[in-house]
Design a protein around this motif. Structure first.
Motif, PDB file in Angstrom:
ATOM      1  N   UNK A  72     -11.796 -19.505 -51.111  1.00 24.37           N
ATOM      2  CA  UNK A  72     -11.412 -18.237 -51.730  1.00 24.37           C
ATOM      3  C   UNK A  72     -11.006 -18.376 -53.189  1.00 24.37           C
ATOM      4  N   UNK A  73     -10.778 -19.598 -53.651  1.00 24.23           N
ATOM      5  CA  UNK A  73     -10.418 -19.813 -55.058  1.00 24.23           C
ATOM      6  C   UNK A  73     -11.612 -20.126 -55.942  1.00 24.23           C
ATOM      7  N   UNK A  74     -12.832 -20.074 -55.394  1.00 27.15           N
ATOM      8  CA  UNK A  74     -14.017 -20.349 -56.204  1.00 27.15           C
ATOM      9  C   UNK A  74     -14.107 -19.340 -57.345  1.00 27.15           C
ATOM     10  N   UNK A  75     -14.250 -19.853 -58.553  1.00 26.70           N
ATOM     11  CA  UNK A  75     -14.265 -19.020 -59.743  1.00 26.70           C
ATOM     12  C   UNK A  75     -15.458 -19.390 -60.619  1.00 26.70           C
ATOM     13  N   UNK A  76     -16.315 -18.432 -60.965  1.00 18.33           N
ATOM     14  CA  UNK A  76     -17.565 -18.753 -61.662  1.00 18.33           C
ATOM     15  C   UNK A  76     -17.444 -18.907 -63.176  1.00 18.33           C
ATOM     16  N   UNK A  77     -16.335 -19.457 -63.642  1.00 19.47           N
ATOM     17  CA  UNK A  77     -16.256 -19.756 -65.070  1.00 19.47           C
ATOM     18  C   UNK A  77     -15.407 -21.000 -65.337  1.00 19.47           C
ATOM     19  N   UNK A  78     -15.091 -21.760 -64.280  1.00 25.51           N
ATOM     20  CA  UNK A  78     -14.195 -22.911 -64.432  1.00 25.51           C
ATOM     21  C   UNK A  78     -14.923 -24.235 -64.575  1.00 25.51           C
ATOM     22  N   UNK A  79     -16.264 -24.207 -64.572  1.00 23.88           N
ATOM     23  CA  UNK A  79     -17.025 -25.439 -64.729  1.00 23.88           C
ATOM     24  C   UNK A  79     -17.095 -26.306 -63.496  1.00 23.88           C
ATOM     25  N   UNK A  80     -16.715 -25.746 -62.329  1.00 19.17           N
ATOM     26  CA  UNK A  80     -16.714 -26.509 -61.088  1.00 19.17           C
ATOM     27  C   UNK A  80     -17.296 -25.693 -59.939  1.00 19.17           C
ATOM     28  N   UNK A  81     -17.935 -26.379 -59.003  1.00 21.90           N
ATOM     29  CA  UNK A  81     -18.371 -25.780 -57.754  1.00 21.90           C
ATOM     30  C   UNK A  81     -17.326 -26.072 -56.683  1.00 21.90           C
ATOM     31  N   UNK A  82     -17.044 -25.089 -55.838  1.00 21.86           N
ATOM     32  CA  UNK A  82     -16.170 -25.303 -54.686  1.00 21.86           C
ATOM     33  C   UNK A  82     -17.057 -25.599 -53.484  1.00 21.86           C
ATOM     34  N   UNK A  83     -16.834 -26.731 -52.849  1.00 22.13           N
ATOM     35  CA  UNK A  83     -17.746 -27.196 -51.793  1.00 22.13           C
ATOM     36  C   UNK A  83     -16.985 -27.375 -50.489  1.00 22.13           C
ATOM     37  N   UNK A  84     -17.505 -26.753 -49.437  1.00 18.63           N
ATOM     38  CA  UNK A  84     -16.923 -26.874 -48.103  1.00 18.63           C
ATOM     39  C   UNK A  84     -17.933 -27.540 -47.178  1.00 18.63           C
ATOM     40  N   UNK A  85     -17.497 -28.569 -46.482  1.00 16.41           N
ATOM     41  CA  UNK A  85     -18.325 -29.264 -45.497  1.00 16.41           C
ATOM     42  C   UNK A  85     -17.627 -29.148 -44.145  1.00 16.41           C
ATOM     43  N   UNK A  86     -18.198 -28.325 -43.249  1.00 15.05           N
ATOM     44  CA  UNK A  86     -17.598 -28.112 -41.933  1.00 15.05           C
ATOM     45  C   UNK A  86     -18.270 -29.058 -40.935  1.00 15.05           C
ATOM     46  N   UNK A  87     -17.477 -29.964 -40.380  1.00 12.55           N
ATOM     47  CA  UNK A  87     -18.028 -30.985 -39.476  1.00 12.55           C
ATOM     48  C   UNK A  87     -18.594 -30.363 -38.197  1.00 12.55           C
TER      49      UNK A  87
END
Length: 318
Positions: free
Chosen positions: A225-240
């Motif tokens: 929910x904190x993914x922000x499209x101007x911070x230079x980073x991708x938020x990545x979730x890996x659900x086992x």
């Protein structure tokens, strides 16, 4: 500044009057301007918008800013983005038709209607926005691999076979049933992946891989929910991967904005994913099958037009 409005007529099937209303609003606004500089284009087939944008770029004078307005659904948004991303002197505006946009939802559902106000958009400024790059393709919101993308592909295929009214009636039921079917399918729900994120190894068996530039997916806030499209980073979730019912519960929790305990959550700029068998890969609302994919984040690649001085929320997690 040159304003170019790119319509997807297919998005207005059986709703020609809605497209006519937008065209009238554009004409009425620019008739009141001293030096109107605008054009209207119609994308007749997939990727046609990319060629239309190239033509507009060729006609522009050096240093001129061209603002592209994508009018329609997810398909025209994807096509226009992939045209705009190649040019520095372009700005990008999204005018959604029929339903909400996962990417624009970051500005709040109460503000989505502002993106359909032609005069407001024309007068608005833009903000720098990151995009996801895969090969020669660009996406604004996310890349999904695994259960969610398999379910979404099934639902999209069903939508193509049904008329709009029938799809609305059966969409929630079909999504639920397709979810049950998919989590019991080992080919989708429990696949082994070789994953590298910024030179770190995260290989393993997962049911969902979500690479997010924005926090929404399928109309809902997600666990990133904190993914922000101007911070230079991708938020990545890996659900086992887990037992089918555990997988279903984890995905349900994730789609409600929470982080399941069987997940790994990291930030990164470059992601490489491989599998022995074809993966269903969903880039925004585009679907492909492949055994490997390499994704990069392009920082501030696009200038997105936002009405009422809207900006992205601050990311306190980074």
């Amino acid at each position: 500044m040159k304003h170019v409005f790119v319509f997807d007529p297919k998005a207005f099937f059986n709703h020609q009057w809605k497209m006519d209303n937008i065209l009238d609003n554009i004409g009425q606004f620019f008739r009141t301007q001293d030096k109107p500089d605008f054009s209207i284009q119609f994308s007749r087939y997939r990727r046609n918008a990319i060629l239309l944008i190239q033509e507009e770029a060729d006609k522009a004078k050096p240093g001129d800013v061209v603002r592209i307005y994508a009018i329609g659904g997810d398909e025209i948004l994807f096509d226009c983005l992939n045209g705009v991303a190649h040019f520095q002197d372009m700005q990008f505006a999204v005018i959604p038709h029929e339903g909400t946009s996962d990417f624009l939802s970051i500005f709040g559902t109460e503000n989505l209607e502002l993106f359909t106000d032609i005069p407001s958009l024309v007068k608005s400024s833009s903000i720098p926005t990151d995009v996801i790059k895969w090969g020669v393709n660009y996406a604004m919101n996310s890349c999904c691999i695994g259960v969610n993308s398999a379910i979404a592909k099934r639902v999209k295929d069903m939508k193509a076979r049904l008329n709009k009214r029938s799809f609305i009636i059966f969409s929630k039921i079909s999504t639920f049933l397709n979810g049950i079917i998919t989590v019991f399918n080992k080919q989708s729900a429990a696949k082994d992946y070789i994953i590298n994120i910024d030179d770190r190894d995260y290989s393993g068996s997962y049911s969902l891989i979500h690479i997010a530039n924005g926090p929404y997916y399928a109309g809902k806030i997600t666990g990133v929910s904190n993914a922000t499209p101007d911070d230079g980073l991708l938020d990545i979730a890996l659900i086992r991967a887990s037992y089918p019912l555990n997988t279903l519960m984890s995905l349900r929790k994730y789609s409600r904005g929470k982080k399941p305990k069987n997940g790994i959550y990291v930030h990164g700029k470059k992601v490489s994913i491989k599998s022995e068998k074809n993966m269903w890969i969903q880039l925004d609302n585009e679907f492909i099958q492949d055994t490997s994919i390499e994704i990069d984040l392009v920082h501030h690649a696009v200038q997105l037009v936002t009405p009422n001085n809207l900006s992205y929320p601050s990311n306190t997690a980074v």
